[in-house]
Design an enzyme around this catalytic site. Structure first.
Site, PDB file in Angstrom:
ATOM      1  CB  VAL A  60      15.879 -58.931 -25.379  1.00  0.00           C
ATOM      2  CG1 VAL A  60      15.911 -60.345 -25.904  1.00  0.00           C
ATOM      3  CG2 VAL A  60      16.234 -58.875 -23.902  1.00  0.00           C
ATOM      4  CE1 TYR A  61      17.727 -55.716 -20.874  1.00  0.00           C
ATOM      5  CE2 TYR A  61      19.843 -54.620 -20.739  1.00  0.00           C
ATOM      6  CZ  TYR A  61      18.877 -55.418 -20.173  1.00  0.00           C
ATOM      7  OH  TYR A  61      19.054 -55.911 -18.904  1.00  0.00           O
TER       8      TYR A  61
END
Length: 320
Positions: A60-61
């Protein structure tokens, strides 16, 4: 650089880990202060020059662009088998269901440009999925060769213990590392989670070891884009500034005593507490140079007690 075995795994990791949340497209609606591909690669190159071989990212970064930038930088600068790559799963559709885990690992592998990750970490505890389903799915990734070892991140001690117990009872792969929120300004996991990890020889790889920079300087807030826009760090630390700043002053005092920097003292404290590899999230290569110096500082028991003395209980931050 110094290296250590990661828990009971066969992975040899540097005593510092590069946190890659600072890598990624700043227009991805994740963080506005992240580094573009070229800037990210410069940091990776400097870390490699210093002997750092351990890199931590997540699906998700920056909407997956952190993984993409890290994978590109590794491919351009070092043989794949010379580094330890970690990524995570949870903050995605389905969290830790079997379907989600199998979908997300394939997406991460594609973005990283590799056919395996060394360490696959569950980003949080999933209250909506049976532990057995999660642990069996993770074990299947190890058996398939997509993952070498498993790790967990911030959760309550009983949750981690229960997951380890389910793995043991079923002959599945247990967790070999714990990436929890831990630093001189936040020590709540010393109550249960960290003792459980030590009991099971689970390596500690804490995130935010410098409390988003608050342990690396005398100024509580810095004049940087991250400090001015990082609302997550503000929510973690600013409500307790009145009591916690006295700890910062002691870190500065200890830095003078050991002819080091505040960063080095904060990290040396981690090593004194049994941490294997704290995760350093940096936006400038010079911060890695500073951090490496921590490996040469040995705090006495009295030094550690002095740094510990002023800590007061905090609200839980990290575990959901």
């Amino acid at each position: 650089m110094k290296y250590s075995k990661l828990g009971k795994s066969d992975l040899q990791v540097s005593r510092l880990c590069v946190g890659c949340m600072s890598f990624g497209d700043p227009d991805s609606n994740f963080h506005s202060w992240t580094l573009n591909a070229d800037e990210s690669e410069e940091l990776v190159k400097r870390a490699l020059d210093l002997g750092i071989n351990f890199f931590d990212t997540a699906n998700v970064y920056s909407s997956g662009t952190s993984e993409e930038y890290l994978g590109r930088a590794i491919k351009n600068n070092v043989a794949r088998d010379k580094v330890v790559l970690a990524t995570k799963v949870y903050f995605n559709e389905g969290k830790l269901t079997k379907e989600a885990i199998h979908r997300e690992i394939d997406g991460s592998l594609k973005r990283l440009g590799t056919d395996y990750v060394d360490l696959y970490i569950i980003h949080r505890f999933d209250y909506d999925t049976q532990i057995e389903e999660t642990m069996e799915a993770l074990d299947s990734l190890v058996k398939a060769g997509k993952v070498k070892a498993l790790g967990a991140s911030a959760m309550y001690g009983y949750q981690f213990y229960n997951m380890q117990l389910v793995a043991k009872e079923n002959g599945w792969t247990p967790f070999t590392s714990m990436q929890n929120h831990y630093n001189l300004l936040y020590r709540e996991d010393e109550r249960e989670l960290i003792p459980i990890c030590k009991q099971h020889n689970v390596a500690l790889t804490p995130y935010s070891p410098l409390a988003a920079g608050r342990l690396s300087r005398l100024e509580w807030s810095a004049d940087t884009k991250r400090s001015q826009t990082d609302k997550t760090a503000v929510s973690k630390y600013d409500s307790t500034v009145e009591t916690d700043y006295n700890i910062v002053l002691r870190v500065n005092e200890m830095a003078k005593k050991h002819n080091g920097t505040m960063t080095q003292i904060a990290l040396a404290w981690q090593y004194a507490k049994g941490v294997t590899s704290p995760i350093i999230g940096a936006t400038k290569a010079k911060y890695f140079d500073d951090a490496v110096g921590a490996l040469e500082i040995k705090l006495t028991d009295e030094d550690v007690a002095y740094l510990d003395e002023l800590y007061l209980p905090h609200k839980i931050v990290g575990a959901i």
